[in-house]
Every structure is written in structure tokens, then in C-alpha cells.
Design a protein around this motif. Sequence first.
Motif, mmCIF file in Angstrom:
data_model
loop_
_atom_site.group_PDB
_atom_site.id
_atom_site.type_symbol
_atom_site.label_atom_id
_atom_site.label_comp_id
_atom_site.label_asym_id
_atom_site.label_seq_id
_atom_site.Cartn_x
_atom_site.Cartn_y
_atom_site.Cartn_z
ATOM 1 N N ALA A 8 20.364 9.616 -4.468
ATOM 2 C CA ALA A 8 20.476 8.071 -4.633
ATOM 3 C C ALA A 8 20.464 7.571 -3.173
ATOM 4 C CB ALA A 8 21.942 7.915 -4.744
ATOM 5 N N HIS A 9 20.139 6.162 -3.181
ATOM 6 C CA HIS A 9 20.125 5.373 -1.846
ATOM 7 C C HIS A 9 21.742 4.939 -1.571
ATOM 8 C CE1 HIS A 9 15.742 5.259 -2.208
ATOM 9 N NE2 HIS A 9 15.789 4.796 -0.868
ATOM 10 N N ASP A 10 22.037 4.991 -0.344
ATOM 11 C CA ASP A 10 23.272 4.377 -0.192
ATOM 12 C C ASP A 10 23.065 3.121 0.800
ATOM 13 O OD1 ASP A 10 25.654 3.682 0.668
ATOM 14 O OD2 ASP A 10 26.256 5.386 1.705
ATOM 15 N N CYS A 26 7.033 2.058 2.402
ATOM 16 C CA CYS A 26 7.464 3.108 1.458
ATOM 17 C C CYS A 26 6.340 3.762 0.875
ATOM 18 C CB CYS A 26 8.583 2.456 0.318
ATOM 19 S SG CYS A 26 8.575 3.830 -1.007
ATOM 20 N N PRO A 27 5.954 5.015 0.819
ATOM 21 C CA PRO A 27 4.731 5.521 0.299
ATOM 22 C C PRO A 27 4.540 5.363 -1.160
ATOM 23 C CG PRO A 27 6.058 7.535 0.847
ATOM 24 C CD PRO A 27 6.781 5.882 1.352
ATOM 25 N N LYS A 28 5.724 5.462 -1.942
ATOM 26 C CA LYS A 28 5.784 5.161 -3.290
ATOM 27 C C LYS A 28 6.304 3.864 -4.013
ATOM 28 C CE LYS A 28 4.492 9.465 -3.838
ATOM 29 N NZ LYS A 28 3.163 9.430 -4.566
ATOM 30 N N LYS A 29 6.497 2.659 -2.915
ATOM 31 C CA LYS A 29 6.795 1.368 -3.417
ATOM 32 C C LYS A 29 8.124 1.371 -4.324
ATOM 33 C CE LYS A 29 3.400 -0.429 -1.163
ATOM 34 N NZ LYS A 29 3.987 -0.232 0.295
ATOM 35 N N VAL A 30 9.024 2.006 -3.883
ATOM 36 C CA VAL A 30 10.319 2.241 -4.394
ATOM 37 C C VAL A 30 11.190 1.042 -4.511
ATOM 38 C CG1 VAL A 30 12.413 3.570 -4.614
ATOM 39 C CG2 VAL A 30 10.300 4.806 -4.160
ATOM 40 N N LEU A 31 11.054 0.694 -3.224
ATOM 41 C CA LEU A 31 11.973 -0.364 -2.631
ATOM 42 C C LEU A 31 11.519 -1.971 -2.719
ATOM 43 C CD1 LEU A 31 13.124 1.330 0.548
ATOM 44 C CD2 LEU A 31 14.363 1.276 -1.616
ATOM 45 N N GLU A 32 12.344 -3.074 -2.988
ATOM 46 C CA GLU A 32 11.873 -4.510 -3.109
ATOM 47 C C GLU A 32 13.117 -5.343 -2.499
ATOM 48 O OE1 GLU A 32 10.720 -5.535 -7.131
ATOM 49 O OE2 GLU A 32 9.396 -3.826 -7.444
ATOM 50 N N LYS A 46 10.837 6.899 -8.884
ATOM 51 C CA LYS A 46 9.362 7.121 -8.021
ATOM 52 C C LYS A 46 9.719 7.970 -6.716
ATOM 53 C CE LYS A 46 6.515 3.499 -9.833
ATOM 54 N NZ LYS A 46 6.076 2.110 -9.332
ATOM 55 N N CYS A 47 10.877 7.728 -6.356
ATOM 56 C CA CYS A 47 11.270 8.267 -4.968
ATOM 57 C C CYS A 47 11.240 9.539 -4.745
ATOM 58 C CB CYS A 47 12.814 7.802 -4.625
ATOM 59 S SG CYS A 47 13.194 8.293 -3.169
ATOM 60 N N ILE A 48 10.366 9.929 -3.395
ATOM 61 C CA ILE A 48 10.040 11.454 -3.277
ATOM 62 C C ILE A 48 11.109 12.050 -2.060
ATOM 63 C CG2 ILE A 48 7.856 11.458 -4.025
ATOM 64 C CD1 ILE A 48 6.969 10.597 -1.168
ATOM 65 N N ALA A 49 12.078 11.016 -1.831
ATOM 66 C CA ALA A 49 13.169 11.622 -0.751
ATOM 67 C C ALA A 49 12.639 12.040 0.482
ATOM 68 C CB ALA A 49 13.812 12.692 -1.493
ATOM 69 N N CYS A 50 11.623 11.194 0.949
ATOM 70 C CA CYS A 50 10.822 11.391 2.292
ATOM 71 C C CYS A 50 11.779 10.905 3.275
ATOM 72 C CB CYS A 50 9.541 10.728 2.298
ATOM 73 S SG CYS A 50 9.283 9.137 2.301
ATOM 74 N N ARG A 51 12.630 9.929 3.036
ATOM 75 C CA ARG A 51 13.511 9.391 3.806
ATOM 76 C C ARG A 51 12.849 8.493 5.081
ATOM 77 N NH1 ARG A 51 17.394 13.631 6.189
ATOM 78 N NH2 ARG A 51 18.937 11.925 6.684
ATOM 79 N N MET A 52 11.739 8.122 4.950
ATOM 80 C CA MET A 52 11.124 7.265 5.982
ATOM 81 C C MET A 52 11.766 5.783 6.054
ATOM 82 S SD MET A 52 9.230 9.181 7.401
ATOM 83 C CE MET A 52 8.356 8.143 8.745
ATOM 84 N N CYS A 53 12.112 5.362 4.838
ATOM 85 C CA CYS A 53 12.825 4.149 4.956
ATOM 86 C C CYS A 53 14.172 4.104 5.645
ATOM 87 C CB CYS A 53 13.220 3.709 3.467
ATOM 88 S SG CYS A 53 14.231 5.015 2.549
ATOM 89 N N GLU A 63 20.656 4.698 3.788
ATOM 90 C CA GLU A 63 20.673 6.151 3.834
ATOM 91 C C GLU A 63 20.053 6.794 2.323
ATOM 92 O OE1 GLU A 63 24.588 7.385 5.110
ATOM 93 O OE2 GLU A 63 24.200 9.489 4.526
ATOM 94 N N VAL A 64 19.472 7.891 2.520
ATOM 95 C CA VAL A 64 18.863 8.451 1.345
ATOM 96 C C VAL A 64 19.624 9.807 1.102
ATOM 97 C CG1 VAL A 64 16.801 9.243 -0.037
ATOM 98 C CG2 VAL A 64 16.635 7.368 1.701
ATOM 99 N N ILE A 65 20.363 9.725 -0.025
ATOM 100 C CA ILE A 65 21.137 10.826 -0.398
ATOM 101 C C ILE A 65 20.341 11.857 -1.063
ATOM 102 C CG2 ILE A 65 23.312 11.569 -1.474
ATOM 103 C CD1 ILE A 65 23.970 9.426 0.620
HETATM 104 S S1 SF4 Z 1 12.907 7.953 0.627
HETATM 105 FE FE1 SF4 Z 1 10.450 7.775 0.816
HETATM 106 S S2 SF4 Z 1 9.832 7.433 -1.252
HETATM 107 FE FE2 SF4 Z 1 12.186 7.282 -1.336
HETATM 108 S S3 SF4 Z 1 12.515 5.009 -0.854
HETATM 109 FE FE3 SF4 Z 1 12.644 5.973 0.819
HETATM 110 S S4 SF4 Z 1 10.458 5.627 1.870
HETATM 111 FE FE4 SF4 Z 1 10.399 5.393 -0.214
#
Ligand code: SF4
Lengths: 72, 269
Positions: A8-10, A26-32, A46-53, A63-65
Motif C-alpha cells: 500500500a501507499h501511506d 513514476c515509471p508506471k503512472k500509478v499516481l495522480e 500497476k505499482c511495482i514497489a520501486c519506491r522512487m515516489c 511511504e510505500v509499504i
Molecule cells: S513505488 Fe514506483 S511504481 Fe509504485 S507508485 Fe511509487 S514510483 Fe510508481
Amino acid sequence: MAKFTYKAHDIQQEWCKGCGICVHFCPKKVLELNEKNKVFVAHPDKCIACRMCEFRCPDLAIEVIVEKNNDP
Amino acid sequence: MSVKKFIRERFFPHIWCQGCGHGIVLNAMLRALSALGISKNEIVVVSGIGCSARISGYVDFHTLHTLHGRALAFATGVKMSLPGLNVIVPMGDGDALAIGGNHFIHAARRNIDMTAIVMNNRIYGMTGGQFSPLTGYGMKATTAPYKNIDHDFDIAELSRAAGASYVARTTTYHVQQLTEMIKEAILHDGFSVVEVLSQCPTNFGRRNKMGGAVEMMESYKSLTTPIGSKAKQENPALIERGVFVQRELPEYCSEYNAIIEKLKKGTEK
Ligand code: SF4
Ligand SMILES: Cc1ncc(C[n+]2csc(CCOP(=O)(O)OP(=O)(O)O)c2C)c(N)n1
Ligand code: SF4
Ligand code: SF4
């Protein structure tokens, strides 16, 4: 298989200033951004949990959980 | 891994503008410290004055918010009295290299063990966009409305020439590299400099028609290249990213301590 699975995203919306950095990079355009210019998770599937956001947010609002995958 | 354990949450949301690169530097610095696992009690963050310098107010370590340009002098005092502490000095380009230029070169020359993180946004952000020694020729600032005729420093070259024993450069786009460099710089025994190209959309980007934070970070991707890359040979205008200097040199506090030890022995005899 990737090392982490997305849970999940926190998101701390009060801290988000709507800069759009996480959305754009975001490489997968998950966020808006919503009508109030705050980030939300539009496509969690679509999130690949790369945590770049999380790493690029200047406001520490994301925070990406993730869940660590067990080694096969 | 949450970095919230390292911040003073009561001061958030922070004061920086929408998309300000300084927040990304804060983010990376906290991740570097978290990964190194250093106890909060052994970290001292010393800063001067500027938007960048406000970073010390947000972090939950020992912090000193001092005078514009003088952070390295205060940091030197802290380090000389308690050399066991990890001293980190986040600074603006004006703070580090205009008013603080002398402190900067001499701290580098002495090779005192601390980490200077130069958040280079090429402008005086806090005071409304006056040009700094990093603004660059042909750019606009409130104090250079007809374009700047001053040339800029190359922070990496300057740091190397002044004697810094670790010198690296990256950008707020390259966050993982940034975190790695801050880690390396903190572990390095000597004066380390990490220059980070950090966007100021409010007082530099918009005035120079570079767009907002996203566009400025896109330009960090397209206008930089790893040190010694083929792309650099083909296009010398590209800015190099990477570790420029990593050398072992006698560290100032150790040298000082060695003299104390030597003299102590002398009086015992
Ligand atoms: S973790 Fe990566 S894929 Fe998921 S929303 Fe963040 S940048 Fe996008
Ligand atoms: C001795 C002194 N001179 C001038 C100032 C005014 N002043 C405050 S911040 C600043 C420059 C800020 O620019 P920089 O260090 O590059 O940091 P930024 O705000 O861009 O992050 C100046 C000139 C001051 N506070 N003290
Ligand atoms: S990067 Fe951070 S502040 Fe910017 S839009 Fe995304 S969550 Fe909001
Ligand atoms: S003026 Fe520039 S440096 Fe200061 S907070 Fe705003 S964007 Fe950041």
C-alpha cells in the motif's frame, strides 16, 4: 521475481504540496493529483514497489509499504 | 523504512516551496543516516542561513542553526571538542561559496572530518533570487535583470584544489546515487563535499524559463552524465556526476590529538 511486493501507499496528504514530481517520474503512472492538487493512488494494481515516489518526494509525504518476498 | 523517526514532525509540512529540491536532499540525507545505523545522539547537523540551511530545524539530531556563511566554523568548533561525533553541514551555494567561501576552502585544506552537502540551486533563494557565485554566465537573477556577466565556480574542482579528500556531485533527480554519496561522505575520514544540483523553481527556474520542479529535474537527467562517459567526450557542455576525489590524507583532529599525546608523554618523562 522482484524482491518486494507492493502492499500500500501511506500518504500524508496534509504534507503534499502538489508539485507533481512523484506523478511525473513514476515509471508506471500509478499516481495522480486530485482536484485539490493532492496526490492519490489512482492505479495501485500497476505499482511495482520501486519506491522512487517515496525517495523523490520533497515533502516526505509518501511511504510505500512493501512486503519482502521469500527467496524461492 | 520510514524516515519519520529522524524528523521533528511538529514542524511539518515544512516551509520550502512546492517542488523545492532541498526537500529531496533532506529525504536522501535521512535515508543515508538510517542505512548507516548511526545513533541519533552521535549526529550533529550544523547549518548557516538560507532556505537550504533550514534543514537543521527539521531533523531530530543535535542541531545548530548558526550564521550565514559561518556554519563550517561552528562545525569545526564542535568537531575539535568532540571528534567522535559525525558532523554534517548542509549548505546553500551562497552560504558555502559566497559569504562562506573562505571558511569552505580552509576547512577543505585542513581536511577536518566533516561532510559538507552543498545544495546548489544557483541562486540566493531565501532572500528573493539575487545571483550567487553559481548562477552562471548569461542567466537571470533579480540582481542581474539584463543577464549575469559573472562566471560560476566549478564546486568539484574548487573543492579538489582546496584539499578536500572526498568530492562528489549528483542531482535531486538521481536520488539513489545521492543517498549512496552521502553515506560514503559520512563514512569518509576527512573533509568531504557532496554537491547536489537542487532546483529552486521559485527564484531560479521560472525566472530563467526552465519551468517548474518537474522540468528542472528532467533537465538534470538530460544535462548530466557519469564522469568520463562517452557522452561527455562528444558533448563537453554536459555536467559530470560521480565521485571526483576519494583519497586518504591525514585528518585534522587526529593530527591535533597526536600532538597532544606526544606532548603529554614529553612532560611525563
Ligand atoms: S513505488 Fe514506483 S511504481 Fe509504485 S507508485 Fe511509487 S514510483 Fe510508481
Ligand atoms: C551576514 C549575513 N548576510 C546576508 C544575509 C542575508 N541572507 C540570508 S540567506 C542569504 C543567501 C541564501 O542563499 P543560499 O545560501 O544559496 O541558500 P538558498 O536560500 O538558495 O538555499 C542571504 C544573502 C544574512 N542572513 N546574514
Ligand atoms: S512528490 Fe510529494 S509533494 Fe509532490 S505531489 Fe508527490 S506527494 Fe505531493
Ligand atoms: S525560494 Fe527556492 S530554495 Fe527557497 S524554498 Fe522556495 S524553491 Fe526552495
